[in-house]
Design an enzyme around this catalytic site. Structure first.
Site, mmCIF file in Angstrom:
data_model
loop_
_atom_site.group_PDB
_atom_site.id
_atom_site.type_symbol
_atom_site.label_atom_id
_atom_site.label_comp_id
_atom_site.label_asym_id
_atom_site.label_seq_id
_atom_site.Cartn_x
_atom_site.Cartn_y
_atom_site.Cartn_z
ATOM 1 C CD GLU A 1 -7.276 -0.604 0.978
ATOM 2 O OE1 GLU A 1 -7.266 0.557 1.627
ATOM 3 O OE2 GLU A 1 -6.698 -1.682 1.542
ATOM 4 C CB THR B 1 -5.538 4.724 9.481
ATOM 5 O OG1 THR B 1 -5.528 3.556 8.494
ATOM 6 C CG2 THR B 1 -5.707 3.803 10.878
ATOM 7 C CB THR B 2 -9.503 1.668 7.528
ATOM 8 O OG1 THR B 2 -9.363 2.249 6.358
ATOM 9 C CG2 THR B 2 -10.802 0.925 7.360
ATOM 10 C CD GLU C 1 -6.907 -6.383 2.984
ATOM 11 O OE1 GLU C 1 -6.129 -6.037 3.741
ATOM 12 O OE2 GLU C 1 -7.314 -6.231 1.811
ATOM 13 N NE ARG D 1 7.212 22.017 2.368
ATOM 14 C CZ ARG D 1 8.325 22.088 2.282
ATOM 15 N NH1 ARG D 1 9.011 21.434 3.003
ATOM 16 N NH2 ARG D 1 9.001 23.120 1.683
ATOM 17 N NE ARG E 1 -9.652 8.464 4.615
ATOM 18 C CZ ARG E 1 -9.938 7.924 5.435
ATOM 19 N NH1 ARG E 1 -9.170 6.552 5.792
ATOM 20 N NH2 ARG E 1 -11.079 8.029 6.237
ATOM 21 C CG HIS F 1 -8.459 4.091 1.010
ATOM 22 N ND1 HIS F 1 -8.938 4.035 2.431
ATOM 23 C CD2 HIS F 1 -9.694 4.304 0.645
ATOM 24 C CE1 HIS F 1 -9.943 4.187 2.688
ATOM 25 N NE2 HIS F 1 -10.452 4.620 1.703
ATOM 26 C CG ASN G 1 -1.979 1.272 1.151
ATOM 27 O OD1 ASN G 1 -1.530 2.285 1.052
ATOM 28 N ND2 ASN G 1 -3.023 0.847 1.497
ATOM 29 C CG HIS H 1 1.754 3.496 8.709
ATOM 30 N ND1 HIS H 1 2.224 3.272 9.931
ATOM 31 C CD2 HIS H 1 1.471 4.873 8.736
ATOM 32 C CE1 HIS H 1 2.573 4.388 10.424
ATOM 33 N NE2 HIS H 1 2.174 5.346 9.504
ATOM 34 N NE ARG I 1 -8.232 11.406 5.956
ATOM 35 C CZ ARG I 1 -8.697 10.935 6.674
ATOM 36 N NH1 ARG I 1 -8.051 10.231 7.675
ATOM 37 N NH2 ARG I 1 -9.959 11.274 7.297
ATOM 38 C CG HIS I 2 -3.869 8.960 1.885
ATOM 39 N ND1 HIS I 2 -4.762 8.227 0.886
ATOM 40 C CD2 HIS I 2 -4.183 8.632 3.106
ATOM 41 C CE1 HIS I 2 -5.311 7.406 1.543
ATOM 42 N NE2 HIS I 2 -5.139 7.608 2.886
ATOM 43 C CG HIS J 1 -5.440 -2.033 9.640
ATOM 44 N ND1 HIS J 1 -5.404 -1.019 8.562
ATOM 45 C CD2 HIS J 1 -5.280 -1.330 10.824
ATOM 46 C CE1 HIS J 1 -5.782 0.105 9.299
ATOM 47 N NE2 HIS J 1 -5.651 -0.038 10.406
ATOM 48 N N GLY J 2 -1.911 -2.633 9.817
ATOM 49 C CA GLY J 2 -0.948 -2.834 10.861
ATOM 50 C C GLY J 2 0.015 -3.816 11.157
ATOM 51 C CG HIS K 1 0.390 6.255 4.979
ATOM 52 N ND1 HIS K 1 -0.465 7.470 5.669
ATOM 53 C CD2 HIS K 1 -0.158 5.082 5.470
ATOM 54 C CE1 HIS K 1 -1.454 6.715 5.897
ATOM 55 N NE2 HIS K 1 -1.312 5.510 5.920
#
Length: 254
Positions: A77, A107-108, A158, A25, A52, A50, A14, A224, A56-57, A201-202, A17
């Site tokens: 995603e 985050t999700t 998932e 910036r 969103r 993802h 993923n 991440h 945001r990213h 995730h994580g 980030h």
């Protein structure tokens, strides 16, 4: 269904980030496509991004670039909204993963609530499947949600590994092991219902091996942690280390 462990565990990287850092910036650097191409060359089996609702990213132009530039599959995603469905149908990515989304979350958080929205989600995913997208549902390791995902015709689930990883980070190993046992049981249930099983995730170097050993899981999506580790060692070595840990754990499960 066979319980034999798949010999090759896929790694989806993923790159959200990278876009988070870029957007801090407001410029064009670092470029998520460049990170995706590096991940591809480092052995990633797919790229996850993802888009969103608040952008945001990852942005729409990032999805355009990823679709045009990647050789490996894109896992797109998205929330289950009309806007995102239209974007997915325009691009027709290899995979579409439906995730819950709240604007105030960092985050999700948790998995998608499928059991309460079976009818809506069944109708929502039908055109995506008809367009050739492989639809997955990001859900908690919960029998009700897994059974609902099977009923609505999603070919992939998932499993959310966030709670397992959080318990590990907090040092609550009793709760961690209970969550791991739940993930093992629910992966088996999902496969018994004819679903392909992914997880993510994580996940970190310290938590990936037990998940990689679950025989029904055939793909991990990790982002991440890899982007954070890349700050210290570089993206290619970070992915190579994760790949090695996944492969070693998988081989031990044969």
């Amino acid at each position: 269904m066979s319980q034999k462990t798949e010999s090759r565990l896929r790694l989806g990287v993923n790159i959200d980030h990278v876009a988070t850092v870029r957007n801090a910036r407001g410029g064009a650097y670092p470029d998520p496509l460049r990170a995706a191409l590096m991940a591809q060359e480092a052995g990633a089996d797919g790229i996850t991004a993802h888009l969103r609702e608040d952008r945001r990213h990852i942005t729409d132009s990032d999805i355009d670039a990823l679709m045009a530039g990647l050789r490996v599959p894109l896992n797109f995603e998205m929330a289950a909204t009309a806007e995102m469905q239209a974007i997915a149908l325009r691009h027709k990515p290899h995979a579409v993963c439906l995730v819950p989304e709240r604007r105030e979350e960092r985050t999700t958080e948790g998995g998608l609530e499928v059991a309460r929205e079976e009818n809506r989600l069944a109708h929502f995913i039908a055109p995506l499947r008809d367009a050739g997208c492989r639809v997955s549902i990001f859900i908690a390791a919960d029998a009700r949600q897994i059974e609902a995902a099977a009923r609505i015709g999603a070919p992939v689930v998932e499993l959310h590994t966030g709670a397992y990883c959080d318990f590990h980070a907090e040092g609550d190993f009793t709760a961690r092991d209970a969550e791991l046992a739940r993930l093992v049981d629910m992966a088996a249930l999902a496969q018994s219902l004819g679903l392909e099983v992914h997880a993510g995730h994580g996940l970190t170097y310290d938590t990936v091996a037990p998940i990689a050993r679950i025989p029904q899981v055939i793909e991990l999506n990790i982002g991440h942690f890899l982007m954070g580790e890349a700050i210290f060692v570089g993206l290619t070595p970070a992915i190579a280390e994760m790949r090695q840990r996944m492969d070693t754990a998988r081989a031990a499960a044969q």
